[in-house]
Scaffold this active site. Structure first.
Site, PDB file in Angstrom:
ATOM      1  N   ARG A 150      -2.577  -1.660  -3.615  1.00  6.69           N
ATOM      2  CA  ARG A 150      -3.658  -0.678  -3.612  1.00  6.69           C
ATOM      3  C   ARG A 150      -3.306   0.375  -4.665  1.00  6.69           C
ATOM      4  NH1 ARG A 150      -4.493   4.112   0.480  1.00  6.69           N
ATOM      5  NH2 ARG A 150      -6.495   4.859  -0.258  1.00  6.69           N
ATOM      6  N   VAL A 162     -11.158   7.827  13.010  1.00  7.87           N
ATOM      7  CA  VAL A 162     -12.170   8.556  13.776  1.00  7.87           C
ATOM      8  C   VAL A 162     -13.395   7.680  14.001  1.00  7.87           C
ATOM      9  CG1 VAL A 162     -13.741  10.543  13.723  1.00  7.87           C
ATOM     10  CG2 VAL A 162     -11.366  10.796  12.927  1.00  7.87           C
ATOM     11  N   GLY A 163     -13.890   7.077  12.939  1.00  7.41           N
ATOM     12  CA  GLY A 163     -15.123   6.279  13.029  1.00  7.41           C
ATOM     13  C   GLY A 163     -15.007   5.132  14.020  1.00  7.41           C
ATOM     14  N   GLU A 164     -13.801   4.540  14.116  1.00 10.97           N
ATOM     15  CA  GLU A 164     -13.630   3.391  15.016  1.00 10.97           C
ATOM     16  C   GLU A 164     -13.354   3.807  16.461  1.00 10.97           C
ATOM     17  OE1 GLU A 164     -10.653   0.669  13.435  1.00 10.97           O
ATOM     18  OE2 GLU A 164     -11.382   1.082  11.411  1.00 10.97           O
ATOM     19  N   HIS A 187     -11.723   5.602  -1.381  1.00  9.75           N
ATOM     20  CA  HIS A 187     -11.851   4.742  -0.184  1.00  9.75           C
ATOM     21  C   HIS A 187     -12.664   3.490  -0.498  1.00  9.75           C
ATOM     22  CE1 HIS A 187     -11.461   8.524   2.606  1.00  9.75           C
ATOM     23  NE2 HIS A 187     -10.288   7.931   2.457  1.00  9.75           N
ATOM     24  N   ARG A 233      -8.534  18.734   4.930  1.00  4.27           N
ATOM     25  CA  ARG A 233      -9.182  19.073   3.652  1.00  4.27           C
ATOM     26  C   ARG A 233     -10.543  19.711   3.937  1.00  4.27           C
ATOM     27  NH1 ARG A 233      -8.704  13.286   0.849  1.00  4.27           N
ATOM     28  NH2 ARG A 233      -7.198  12.792   2.478  1.00  4.27           N
ATOM     29  N   HIS A 287     -16.532   6.220   6.217  1.00  2.00           N
ATOM     30  CA  HIS A 287     -15.076   6.083   6.400  1.00  2.00           C
ATOM     31  C   HIS A 287     -14.578   7.432   6.917  1.00  2.00           C
ATOM     32  CE1 HIS A 287     -10.990   4.509   5.341  1.00  2.00           C
ATOM     33  NE2 HIS A 287     -10.745   5.796   5.487  1.00  2.00           N
ATOM     34  N   ASP A 296      -5.717  16.381  13.871  1.00  2.91           N
ATOM     35  CA  ASP A 296      -5.945  15.176  14.667  1.00  2.91           C
ATOM     36  C   ASP A 296      -7.066  15.439  15.666  1.00  2.91           C
ATOM     37  OD1 ASP A 296      -5.818  13.095  16.565  1.00  2.91           O
ATOM     38  OD2 ASP A 296      -3.721  12.721  16.067  1.00  2.91           O
ATOM     39  N   LEU A 297      -8.125  14.677  15.536  1.00  2.00           N
ATOM     40  CA  LEU A 297      -9.314  14.903  16.351  1.00  2.00           C
ATOM     41  C   LEU A 297      -9.028  14.759  17.853  1.00  2.00           C
ATOM     42  CD1 LEU A 297     -12.292  15.558  15.820  1.00  2.00           C
ATOM     43  CD2 LEU A 297     -12.735  13.123  15.986  1.00  2.00           C
ATOM     44  N   ASN A 325       0.876  -1.168   0.000  1.00  5.88           N
ATOM     45  CA  ASN A 325       0.000   0.000   0.000  1.00  5.88           C
ATOM     46  C   ASN A 325       0.917   1.222   0.000  1.00  5.88           C
ATOM     47  OD1 ASN A 325      -1.843   2.001   0.575  1.00  5.88           O
ATOM     48  ND2 ASN A 325      -2.935   0.798   2.123  1.00  5.88           N
ATOM     49  N   GLU A 375      -8.067  -2.834   5.036  1.00  6.80           N
ATOM     50  CA  GLU A 375      -7.825  -2.702   3.593  1.00  6.80           C
ATOM     51  C   GLU A 375      -6.786  -3.717   3.105  1.00  6.80           C
ATOM     52  OE1 GLU A 375      -7.389   1.549   4.377  1.00  6.80           O
ATOM     53  OE2 GLU A 375      -8.459   1.903   2.518  1.00  6.80           O
TER      54      GLU A 375
HETATM   55  P1  AMP Z   1      -6.823   7.099   9.591  1.00  4.97           P
HETATM   56  O1  AMP Z   1      -6.674   8.047   8.419  1.00  4.97           O
HETATM   57  O2  AMP Z   1      -7.916   6.111   9.412  1.00  4.97           O
HETATM   58  O3  AMP Z   1      -5.514   6.488  10.008  1.00  4.97           O
HETATM   59  O4  AMP Z   1      -7.285   8.019  10.819  1.00  4.97           O
HETATM   60  C1  AMP Z   1      -6.409   8.954  11.406  1.00  4.97           C
HETATM   61  C2  AMP Z   1      -7.173   9.880  12.321  1.00  4.97           C
HETATM   62  O5  AMP Z   1      -7.949   9.128  13.269  1.00  4.97           O
HETATM   63  C3  AMP Z   1      -6.276  10.734  13.195  1.00  4.97           C
HETATM   64  O6  AMP Z   1      -5.908  11.924  12.546  1.00  4.97           O
HETATM   65  C4  AMP Z   1      -7.151  11.040  14.385  1.00  4.97           C
HETATM   66  O7  AMP Z   1      -7.814  12.277  14.157  1.00  4.97           O
HETATM   67  C5  AMP Z   1      -8.178   9.944  14.399  1.00  4.97           C
HETATM   68  N1  AMP Z   1      -8.126   9.154  15.627  1.00  4.97           N
HETATM   69  C6  AMP Z   1      -7.372   8.066  15.891  1.00  4.97           C
HETATM   70  N2  AMP Z   1      -7.616   7.608  17.141  1.00  4.97           N
HETATM   71  C7  AMP Z   1      -8.531   8.436  17.686  1.00  4.97           C
HETATM   72  C8  AMP Z   1      -9.186   8.521  18.954  1.00  4.97           C
HETATM   73  N3  AMP Z   1      -8.934   7.639  19.925  1.00  4.97           N
HETATM   74  N4  AMP Z   1     -10.081   9.520  19.136  1.00  4.97           N
HETATM   75  C9  AMP Z   1     -10.331  10.406  18.165  1.00  4.97           C
HETATM   76  N5  AMP Z   1      -9.765  10.382  16.950  1.00  4.97           N
HETATM   77  C10 AMP Z   1      -8.864   9.424  16.706  1.00  4.97           C
END
Ligand code: AMP
Length: 405
Positions: A98, A339-341, A187, A248, A215, A290-291, A7, A391
């Site tokens: 990918r 974020v979703g997970e 995605h 974005r 996603h 980053d959330l 990937n 993925e």
């Molecule tokens: P991904 O692109 O799927 O790797 O997601 C990355 C983003 O997931 C990071 O920038 C975070 O904002 C978010 N993230 C990861 N863990 C957490 C968490 N425990 N709580 C809130 N946001 C999270």
């Protein structure tokens, strides 16, 4: 069967090796024998390689002259040294890549041939950051493994390739469509995996289900999935359209862009930077994409961080509503990616106000680190699932099926 997955992104590349039984595909993803990641940080000459095999973790700095030399070094760790898991690279049966953009041509995974490589290169016109990185990964592996080992391209656009015409044609001039300017969606590997996993978790036939897969990672997109196909999605011609994301903007009034360009101090490159890197959660909060850091700032009373989250949720709810309308009803809502997970407040905030669709979550389940679980209340009409997206595993499965065929 030894299946290698690659990937490759613009500044990093992840890879893993699965050992799969020949006769039957496991329902749950097995642990990879070996995993590796190379990071090429901007502005530095070095590359950083991390390798994890059964008994050992290795971290080294690479000073290869090229990406392909770094990739070759990464592959050496498969069959030599302390991270060795196979006797020689010839034991790899198939490689899955990918590939971000497959355009209108590639509706399914496909064996990589010179013609497919030429198409991936042509489509770099539409995906200038990703497709060249994907092609570099393919060529680096060809150089090490030779042409006999089959390589498969698994396209992120493929799952959306059966969108109805009204969903993919932009209401600009018709000439746009003739020039390939249309909605492609992205995605797709994740949306497809989550739709299939949702059907499995619900014990239902995917053919019978109407799903919305959310996603939500650094990039965010929704897909409306009917009978196993994406019939609508929020990302478009590029991965910039749709939901608000980490850095974005998602959809904004195109008139803003005309206004900024007319002001005269905004070049195309600056606009690209503003929309892709300086917008979204980062742009509004002024803190981070980053959330987790946004949550911390909200706790500390930071008003712009609160505003960023409010906009994020407002647009997410609106997007879910639009997808539900195009599906004509909903059986399950699925949350996946970083974020979703992991972000229970985002799932709760997204569902708040959507009770009229039959969505109601059990807050105890939502807060209990759910993974591949239903978090809806028992009485709710719509199931709400949290699914860990896989993925790499989805790509490995495509490879397995390809060899079996
Ligand atoms: P991904 O692109 O799927 O790797 O997601 C990355 C983003 O997931 C990071 O920038 C975070 O904002 C978010 N993230 C990861 N863990 C957490 C968490 N425990 N709580 C809130 N946001 C999270």
């Amino acid at each position: 069967m030894k299946v290698l997955v690659l990937n490759a992104g613009s500044s990093s590349q992840k890879s893993c090796l699965y050992d799969l039984p020949e006769d039957r595909l496991p329902e749950a993803p097995p642990k990879p024998l070996w995993e590796a990641q190379i990071d090429w940080p901007h502005g530095t000459d070095g590359a950083y390689l991390k390798v994890k095999s059964a008994h050992l973790k290795l971290e080294v700095t690479l000073f290869g002259a090229s990406r392909s030399e770094d990739t070759a070094r990464m592959l050496e760790t498969l069959s030599s040294g302390e991270t060795q898991v196979i006797a020689h690279p010839g034991q790899i049966d198939i490689v899955g890549h990918r590939v971000v953009h497959g355009g209108e041509t590639y509706r399914d995974s496909t064996r990589i041939t010179p013609a497919v490589k030429a198409a991936i290169a042509r489509l770099a016109h539409f995906a200038p950051v990703h497709n060249p990185a994907n092609l570099a990964g393919i060529e680096a592996l060809e150089a090490v493994l030779g042409p006999e080992v089959p390589q498969i391209a698994v396209f992120d656009t493929a799952f959306h390739s059966r969108l109805p015409t009204a969903a993919y044609v932009y209401p600009g001039p018709y000439a746009w469509l003739e020039a390939g300017i249309r909605r492609y969606g992205f995605h797709g590997i994740s949306h497809r995996y989550c739709a299939e996993r949702a059907a499995q978790l619900l014990g239902r036939d995917l053919e019978q289900l109407r799903l919305i897969t959310c996603h939500l990672g650094n990039g965010c997109s929704l897909a409306a999935v009917q009978a196993g196909f994406s019939i609508d999605t929020t990302m478009g011609f590029t991965p910039l359209e749709g939901l608000m994301m980490g850095s974005r903007s998602g959809s904004v009034d195109p008139g803003i862009l005309i206004h900024l360009l007319r002001q005269g101090d905004c070049s195309v490159d600056k606009l690209d930077h503003l929309l892709n890197q300086a917008s979204g959660l980062e742009g509004i909060s002024g803190i981070s994409n980053d959330l987790r850091l946004i949550f911390e700032a909200i706790e500390a009373g930071h008003a712009r961080a609160r505003l960023a989250l409010d906009i994020y949720l407002h647009r997410l709810r609106a997007g879910i509503g639009a997808m539900a309308a195009n599906l004509g009803g909903l059986d399950a809502l699925v949350f996946t990616a970083g974020v979703g997970e992991n972000a229970a407040p985002v799932r709760a905030g997204a569902c708040e106000g959507l009770e009229f669709l039959g969505i109601a979550i059990d807050h105890h389940k939502n807060n209990d680190r759910p993974k591949d679980t239903d978090i809806a209340t028992a009485a709710a009409a719509v199931r709400v699932l949290v699914i860990h997206t896989q993925e790499d595993w989805a790509i490995a499965r495509e490879c397995w099926q390809h060899l079996r065929r």
